[in-house]
Design an enzyme around this catalytic site. Structure first.
Site, PDB file in Angstrom:
ATOM      1  N   LYS A  49       1.527  -6.871   3.264  1.00 49.13           N
ATOM      2  CA  LYS A  49       0.125  -6.732   3.643  1.00 49.13           C
ATOM      3  C   LYS A  49      -0.708  -7.785   2.910  1.00 49.13           C
ATOM      4  O   LYS A  49      -0.478  -8.052   1.727  1.00 49.13           O
ATOM      5  CB  LYS A  49      -0.390  -5.338   3.273  1.00 49.13           C
ATOM      6  N   THR A  50      -1.640  -8.378   3.578  1.00 49.76           N
ATOM      7  CA  THR A  50      -2.514  -9.455   3.096  1.00 49.76           C
ATOM      8  C   THR A  50      -1.775 -10.754   2.832  1.00 49.76           C
ATOM      9  O   THR A  50      -2.350 -11.708   2.337  1.00 49.76           O
ATOM     10  CB  THR A  50      -3.326  -9.066   1.838  1.00 49.76           C
ATOM     11  N   LYS A  54       0.327  -9.304  -3.924  1.00 54.13           N
ATOM     12  CA  LYS A  54      -0.849  -8.786  -4.616  1.00 54.13           C
ATOM     13  C   LYS A  54      -1.341  -7.458  -4.064  1.00 54.13           C
ATOM     14  O   LYS A  54      -2.037  -6.703  -4.766  1.00 54.13           O
ATOM     15  CB  LYS A  54      -1.977  -9.816  -4.538  1.00 54.13           C
ATOM     16  N   THR A  77     -13.659  -8.427  -8.518  1.00 54.28           N
ATOM     17  CA  THR A  77     -12.634  -9.212  -9.202  1.00 54.28           C
ATOM     18  C   THR A  77     -12.933 -10.688  -9.066  1.00 54.28           C
ATOM     19  O   THR A  77     -13.828 -11.091  -8.311  1.00 54.28           O
ATOM     20  CB  THR A  77     -11.237  -8.912  -8.625  1.00 54.28           C
ATOM     21  N   SER A  80      -7.919 -16.567  -7.326  1.00 56.41           N
ATOM     22  CA  SER A  80      -7.678 -17.835  -6.645  1.00 56.41           C
ATOM     23  C   SER A  80      -7.494 -17.630  -5.154  1.00 56.41           C
ATOM     24  O   SER A  80      -7.300 -18.578  -4.411  1.00 56.41           O
ATOM     25  CB  SER A  80      -6.432 -18.512  -7.232  1.00 56.41           C
ATOM     26  N   ASN A  82      -5.377 -14.864  -3.358  1.00 56.39           N
ATOM     27  CA  ASN A  82      -4.466 -13.809  -2.928  1.00 56.39           C
ATOM     28  C   ASN A  82      -4.848 -12.442  -3.490  1.00 56.39           C
ATOM     29  O   ASN A  82      -4.822 -11.437  -2.772  1.00 56.39           O
ATOM     30  CB  ASN A  82      -3.030 -14.156  -3.308  1.00 56.39           C
ATOM     31  N   GLN A  85      -7.943 -11.227  -1.598  1.00 58.91           N
ATOM     32  CA  GLN A  85      -7.604 -10.622  -0.308  1.00 58.91           C
ATOM     33  C   GLN A  85      -7.060  -9.213  -0.502  1.00 58.91           C
ATOM     34  O   GLN A  85      -7.429  -8.278   0.220  1.00 58.91           O
ATOM     35  CB  GLN A  85      -6.539 -11.451   0.400  1.00 58.91           C
ATOM     36  N   TYR A 117     -11.733  -8.455   5.561  1.00 59.48           N
ATOM     37  CA  TYR A 117     -11.532  -7.104   5.053  1.00 59.48           C
ATOM     38  C   TYR A 117     -12.835  -6.443   4.617  1.00 59.48           C
ATOM     39  O   TYR A 117     -12.834  -5.287   4.178  1.00 59.48           O
ATOM     40  CB  TYR A 117     -10.543  -7.122   3.887  1.00 59.48           C
ATOM     41  N   GLY A 182      -0.849 -15.677 -14.066  1.00 54.53           N
ATOM     42  CA  GLY A 182      -1.292 -14.936 -15.241  1.00 54.53           C
ATOM     43  C   GLY A 182      -0.252 -14.005 -15.817  1.00 54.53           C
ATOM     44  O   GLY A 182      -0.404 -13.504 -16.933  1.00 54.53           O
ATOM     45  N   GLU A 206       7.334 -21.770 -13.314  1.00 53.52           N
ATOM     46  CA  GLU A 206       5.974 -22.242 -13.569  1.00 53.52           C
ATOM     47  C   GLU A 206       5.732 -23.624 -12.970  1.00 53.52           C
ATOM     48  O   GLU A 206       6.672 -24.398 -12.749  1.00 53.52           O
ATOM     49  CB  GLU A 206       5.728 -22.317 -15.075  1.00 53.52           C
TER      50      GLU A 206
END
Length: 329
Positions: A49-50, A54, A77, A80, A82, A85, A117, A182, A206
């Site tokens: 979903k989305t 996330k 919130t 960046s 995701n 959304q 949304y 993060g 990374e």
């Protein structure tokens, strides 16, 4: 160290959110297995979903906010894209107002989805400090609860449900590769894997410049301040520093060896996923694909069965990273 959440909280999160998320499939490819020299199992969170993993953490945190505060004025919130959304989606499911702060230059496809949304979209300067400050101002003005994209234990427990599913779908993995920004997803997966399959190792993947390995090896935050965004094609993993809450969890439960992937390698990983598995994935997912196919043999040659998290698929098709802009007149 005892993590502030464990398998109990992850299982509770799964019960809380499972009606609102997809149980994403695990994809395999004989061609990619041959290139890697081992069996690869791709957890397709790009089909979530989305369009990214996330949704799991956002739903868990937002539903808990509604449970603990039935008269909540909403949530806010910074993201960046995701997580923004996902939070907008979760807030819509919970019937709560939502505001999302994103840096200028966030891909249009992510901004459009946030507004679709029903969330309020607020732009800020493209720095970590501007994101936090703008989010804090909105919270102070509206009373809305701040749902941090990764430094939130409820979010981490929600992300841990990825491993809950994956280790049920493929119970004998030797390692899991996780793209990291993060550190919320990596923390959730590492804690869950530690409880479910202790011999399975969790490795972060990374972008170049993050310098996570030296921090994990010394268990010290060695990053320069103030926090900054990295210059990388992978907009979903631009954050250089992991969170204050995620860092000690990563030190304890994730492997100190980190796969560092440059932009060209991420793009190759995206192409491999698209061409060989027919999966549309973001550059962050491309980093994990490249690490699994091209790097595992050199970094951890003893692993034979590797889980790979395809963290998202929100790609702006108008600005594909391998397509040069047309500057002809």
């Amino acid at each position: 160290m005892t993590a502030p959440f464990g398998i109990k909280e992850v299982r509770e999160a799964y019960m809380r959110i499972q009606s609102w998320i997809h149980r994403t499939p695990v994809i395999t490819s004989a061609t990619l297995d041959e290139l890697a020299g081992r069996k690869l199992f791709f957890k397709a969170e790009n089909l979530q979903k989305t369009g990214s993993f996330k949704a799991r953490g956002a739903c868990n945190a937002v539903f808990l906010e509604k449970q603990h505060n039935p008269n909540s004025p909403g949530v806010v919130t910074h993201s960046s894209g995701n997580h923004g959304q996902a939070l907008a989606y979760a807030a819509k499911c919970a019937g709560l107002p939502c505001s999302v702060v994103v840096p200028q230059g966030t891909p249009r496809v992510k901004c459009d989805a946030i507004q679709h949304y029903g969330a309020d979209l607020v732009f800020c300067q493209p720095t970590p400090a501007a994101r936090r400050e703008t989010c804090g101002q909105i919270a102070a003005q509206t009373g809305r609860a701040v749902i941090h994209p990764y430094d939130n234990y409820s979010v981490m427990a929600g992300q841990g449900t990825i491993a809950l599913e994956l280790l049920e779908q493929v119970p004998d993995l030797d390692a899991i590769l996780v793209p990291i920004s993060g550190g919320g997803m990596t923390s959730g997966i590492a804690v869950t894997t530690h409880h479910m399959q202790p011999k399975c190792r969790v490795f972060a993947v990374e972008p170049f410049g993050k310098q996570l390995q030296q921090c994990l090896e010394k268990k010290q935050r060695l990053w320069p301040n103030p926090p900054q965004f990295l210059n990388t094609v992978a907009d979903a993993i631009r954050t250089q520093q992991v969170g204050d809450l995620t860092f000690p969890i990563l030190c304890e439960f994730a492997e100190p060896n980190v796969f560092t992937i440059c932009d060209d390698q991420m793009v190759e990983g995206m192409k491999l996923a698209w061409e060989r598995s027919k999966m549309v994935v973001e550059a962050a997912s491309g980093a994990a694909v490249y690490a699994a196919v091209r790097c595992v043999a050199n970094v951890v040659p003893d692993v034979e069965r590797v889980g790979v998290i395809l963290c998202g698929g929100n790609v702006d098709l108008d600005t594909l990273p391998w397509v040069k802009p047309d500057v002809s007149y």
